[in-house]
Design a protein around this motif. Structure first.
Motif, short mmCIF file in Angstrom:
data_model
loop_
_atom_site.label_atom_id
_atom_site.label_comp_id
_atom_site.label_asym_id
_atom_site.label_seq_id
_atom_site.Cartn_x
_atom_site.Cartn_y
_atom_site.Cartn_z
N MET A 140 0.81 -1.19 0.00
CA MET A 140 0.00 0.00 0.00
C MET A 140 0.85 1.26 0.00
N SER A 141 2.12 1.13 0.29
CA SER A 141 2.97 2.31 0.33
C SER A 141 3.12 2.91 -1.07
N ASN A 142 3.08 2.03 -2.09
CA ASN A 142 3.14 2.52 -3.45
C ASN A 142 1.91 3.35 -3.80
N GLY A 143 0.75 2.87 -3.44
CA GLY A 143 -0.51 3.58 -3.69
C GLY A 143 -0.55 4.89 -2.93
N ALA A 144 -0.08 4.88 -1.70
CA ALA A 144 -0.07 6.11 -0.90
C ALA A 144 0.91 7.11 -1.47
N GLY A 145 2.04 6.63 -1.96
CA GLY A 145 3.04 7.53 -2.56
C GLY A 145 2.51 8.19 -3.82
N ILE A 146 1.79 7.40 -4.62
CA ILE A 146 1.21 7.95 -5.85
C ILE A 146 0.15 8.99 -5.51
N GLN A 147 -0.68 8.68 -4.51
CA GLN A 147 -1.71 9.63 -4.10
C GLN A 147 -1.07 10.93 -3.60
N GLU A 148 0.00 10.78 -2.86
CA GLU A 148 0.69 11.96 -2.32
C GLU A 148 1.30 12.79 -3.45
N LEU A 149 1.87 12.14 -4.45
CA LEU A 149 2.41 12.85 -5.61
C LEU A 149 1.32 13.58 -6.39
N MET A 150 0.20 12.93 -6.57
CA MET A 150 -0.91 13.56 -7.30
C MET A 150 -1.44 14.76 -6.54
N ALA A 151 -1.53 14.67 -5.21
CA ALA A 151 -1.98 15.80 -4.40
C ALA A 151 -0.99 16.94 -4.49
N ALA A 152 0.31 16.61 -4.49
CA ALA A 152 1.34 17.65 -4.60
C ALA A 152 1.27 18.33 -5.96
N GLU A 153 1.02 17.54 -7.00
CA GLU A 153 0.91 18.11 -8.34
C GLU A 153 -0.31 19.03 -8.43
N THR A 154 -1.41 18.64 -7.83
CA THR A 154 -2.61 19.48 -7.82
C THR A 154 -2.34 20.79 -7.09
#
Length: 122
Positions: free
Chosen positions: A1-15
């Protein structure tokens, strides 16, 4: 799940980054509009100041300026009447020259045209 959380965090940062960039663009546009308005105000005040200086100089140098205007108008009217007279005198001459040039028709065919036609059809 760390991969999914990292991707979510990157997407939030990009937004967030895109929102910051959008806000910066809006702010820049607002600053440009304000700078344009300020510069227009400065130019208008400078123009009014120079116009007032010019008006004062004209009044000081020429008095009311009415006599200079009347003199200029009289000169202009005199020159216009001279030009009208010249027009009336030369009008028929100009018409005659134009008509003579329009009515001159040469019926001779140039030799080069004759040769080129003979080559094509001959």
């Amino acid at each position: 799940m760390s991969n999914g959380a990292g991707i979510q965090e990157l997407m939030a940062a990009e937004t967030r980054a895109s929102q910051i960039v959008a806000e910066a663009r809006i702010g820049r546009g607002d600053r440009m509009k304000q700078a344009k308005a300020d510069s227009a105000e400065l130019v208008d005040s400078y123009r009014a100041e120079k116009q007032q200086d010019f008006n004062n100089t004209v009044l000081a140098a020429g008095g009311s300026g009415g006599s200079a205007s009347a003199k200029l108008q009289a000169t202009t009217n005199g020159e216009m009447s001279v030009m009208q007279g010249m027009f009336q005198r030369n009008q028929q001459k100009a018409i005659d020259v134009l008509l003579s040039k329009c009515c001159e028709v040469s019926l001779e065919v140039p030799a080069a045209r004759v040769r080129s036609t003979q080559k094509i059809y001959g």
